[in-house]
Design an enzyme around this catalytic site. Structure first.
Site, PDB file in Angstrom:
ATOM      1  N   ASP A 144      22.746  81.361  30.718  1.00  0.00           N
ATOM      2  CA  ASP A 144      21.817  82.461  30.512  1.00  0.00           C
ATOM      3  C   ASP A 144      22.281  83.616  31.398  1.00  0.00           C
ATOM      4  O   ASP A 144      22.794  83.360  32.486  1.00  0.00           O
ATOM      5  CB  ASP A 144      20.461  81.974  31.058  1.00  0.00           C
ATOM      6  CG  ASP A 144      19.298  82.454  30.256  1.00  0.00           C
ATOM      7  OD1 ASP A 144      19.493  82.885  29.130  1.00  0.00           O
ATOM      8  OD2 ASP A 144      18.179  82.393  30.795  1.00  0.00           O
ATOM      9  N   TYR A 146      21.945  86.481  34.272  1.00  0.00           N
ATOM     10  CA  TYR A 146      21.059  86.613  35.441  1.00  0.00           C
ATOM     11  C   TYR A 146      19.850  87.466  35.065  1.00  0.00           C
ATOM     12  O   TYR A 146      19.976  88.456  34.346  1.00  0.00           O
ATOM     13  CB  TYR A 146      21.815  87.263  36.599  1.00  0.00           C
ATOM     14  CG  TYR A 146      22.945  86.421  37.146  1.00  0.00           C
ATOM     15  CD1 TYR A 146      22.689  85.176  37.720  1.00  0.00           C
ATOM     16  CD2 TYR A 146      24.257  86.867  37.102  1.00  0.00           C
ATOM     17  CE1 TYR A 146      23.725  84.402  38.236  1.00  0.00           C
ATOM     18  CE2 TYR A 146      25.300  86.100  37.624  1.00  0.00           C
ATOM     19  CZ  TYR A 146      25.028  84.869  38.189  1.00  0.00           C
ATOM     20  OH  TYR A 146      26.053  84.114  38.697  1.00  0.00           O
ATOM     21  N   PHE A 157      28.501  84.029  35.188  1.00  0.00           N
ATOM     22  CA  PHE A 157      28.660  83.825  36.640  1.00  0.00           C
ATOM     23  C   PHE A 157      28.982  85.110  37.411  1.00  0.00           C
ATOM     24  O   PHE A 157      28.875  85.136  38.627  1.00  0.00           O
ATOM     25  CB  PHE A 157      29.739  82.766  36.952  1.00  0.00           C
ATOM     26  CG  PHE A 157      29.364  81.383  36.501  1.00  0.00           C
ATOM     27  CD1 PHE A 157      28.460  80.619  37.237  1.00  0.00           C
ATOM     28  CD2 PHE A 157      29.887  80.843  35.334  1.00  0.00           C
ATOM     29  CE1 PHE A 157      28.092  79.343  36.820  1.00  0.00           C
ATOM     30  CE2 PHE A 157      29.519  79.564  34.913  1.00  0.00           C
ATOM     31  CZ  PHE A 157      28.630  78.821  35.657  1.00  0.00           C
ATOM     32  N   HIS A 267      27.428  71.045  37.535  1.00  0.00           N
ATOM     33  CA  HIS A 267      27.271  72.502  37.648  1.00  0.00           C
ATOM     34  C   HIS A 267      27.413  72.924  39.111  1.00  0.00           C
ATOM     35  O   HIS A 267      26.998  72.185  40.013  1.00  0.00           O
ATOM     36  CB  HIS A 267      25.890  72.901  37.113  1.00  0.00           C
ATOM     37  CG  HIS A 267      25.737  74.359  36.860  1.00  0.00           C
ATOM     38  ND1 HIS A 267      25.399  75.243  37.866  1.00  0.00           N
ATOM     39  CD2 HIS A 267      25.909  75.094  35.730  1.00  0.00           C
ATOM     40  CE1 HIS A 267      25.358  76.470  37.347  1.00  0.00           C
ATOM     41  NE2 HIS A 267      25.653  76.411  36.059  1.00  0.00           N
TER      42      HIS A 267
END
Ligand code: ZN
Length: 302
Positions: A144, A146, A157, A267
């Site tokens: 998703d 930020y 990221f 993750h």
């Protein structure tokens, strides 16, 4: 009535066609509001389009949109959301153009009209800006964008320079530091320099509402990003897919392991980073690329 396959293909020939269409529609709708006489609008269509088939398509679309009351073509001013697909870069557009006329993509555009979202519309498809699809070397799948102001920038990221580095990215840097000799952790979180080398930083869902993580997860984006992965799987050879966490790992069924390398781990978020550390995915990626006669990624270039 659904557009025919042939019409869909024709509409994919040039990036400008659909966008021009929306621009003309907006202009025509505006004129129509000013003038109730349909014959005036139709004669205007004929003047604007020497190509009769285009004129028919526009005419038909107006009728359909009057039926559905679709927000995206009732915008009175020049609307960026109505031209959402124009922000996909040229090369990627040619591979994805059939998606833009599908119901789910039209629905995304309708939904985006309703509330503010991140990232800014110009950056939603930023991942497509830096290289042609056939030159994809590495894919890093995020979930998703930020959801805090100024963070999301259309690359998974990554955050813009001068924005605080998020915890997951800090952990990615830590792993790089232990995986590669001579690596020093950068002072910012912008991963553009990776993207410039053919690293696709792709979120599964491409927009989010402010402070509401996952809020757009059912909007239809997953169908669009799945198509991107399918195209890469089909079009490219020897791509490295880095699947971190169960969410990203669930995409492995889209990838042919005899053509590509899939590397999986936990993750890098603080909740699972202890299982992410030590994966050595960055050195393994470069080893694979070198073995397949590709220039390895300079992970330290940031
Ligand atoms: Zn609009």
């Amino acid at each position: 009535m659904k557009p025919s396959r042939k019409r869909k293909r024709n509409s994919c020939k040039e990036k400008g066609n659909l966008i021009d269409l929306f621009e003309k529609l907006n202009a025509l709708n505006k004129k129509k509001l000013e003038n109730d006489d349909d014959s005036t609008v139709n004669s205007k269509i004929s003047e604007d389009n020497t190509d009769n088939s285009s004129a028919k398509l526009i005419d038909k679309t107006i009728i359909e949109n009057e039926d559905t009351q679709n927000d995206s073509v009732l915008c009175k001013e020049d609307c960026k959301i109505c031209k959402l697909e124009s922000y996909v870069s040229n090369d990627w557009y040619t591979y994805l153009c059939e998606e833009f006329s599908k119901d789910y993509f039209i629905s995304i555009k309708t939904e985006l009209h309703k509330k503010a979202f991140y990232p800014p519309i110009e950056k939603i498809f930023l991942f497509s800006k830096y290289f042609d699809i056939k030159d994809t070397k590495v894919v890093i799948i995020g979930q998703d964008p930020y959801h805090n102001p100024n963070q999301a920038m259309g690359l998974s990221f990554s955050v813009p320079i001068n924005v605080k580095i998020p915890p997951s990215l800090k952990n990615i840097y830590k792993e790089l530091n232990s995986d590669l000799t001579g690596y020093s952790i950068p002072s910012h979180g912008s991963l553009i320099k990776w993207a410039e080398q053919g690293v696709l930083l792709l979120n599964d869902v491409l927009t989010v509402e402010k402070n509401k993580p996952g809020s757009h997860s059912k909007m239809g984006w997953k169908l669009f990003t799945q198509r991107i992965l399918e195209v890469i799987n089909e079009t490219c050879n020897n791509v490295v897919f880095l699947l971190w966490g169960n969410y990203a790992r669930s995409k492995s069924f889209l990838i042919n392991p005899s053509k590509h390398l899939i590397l999986e781990s936990a993750h890098p978020s603080p909740f699972s980073a202890n299982k992410f550390f030590g994966c050595k995915h960055f050195s393994k990626t470069n080893e694979y690329l070198k073995n397949h006669n590709k220039v390895p990624i300079d992970w330290a270039i940031l």
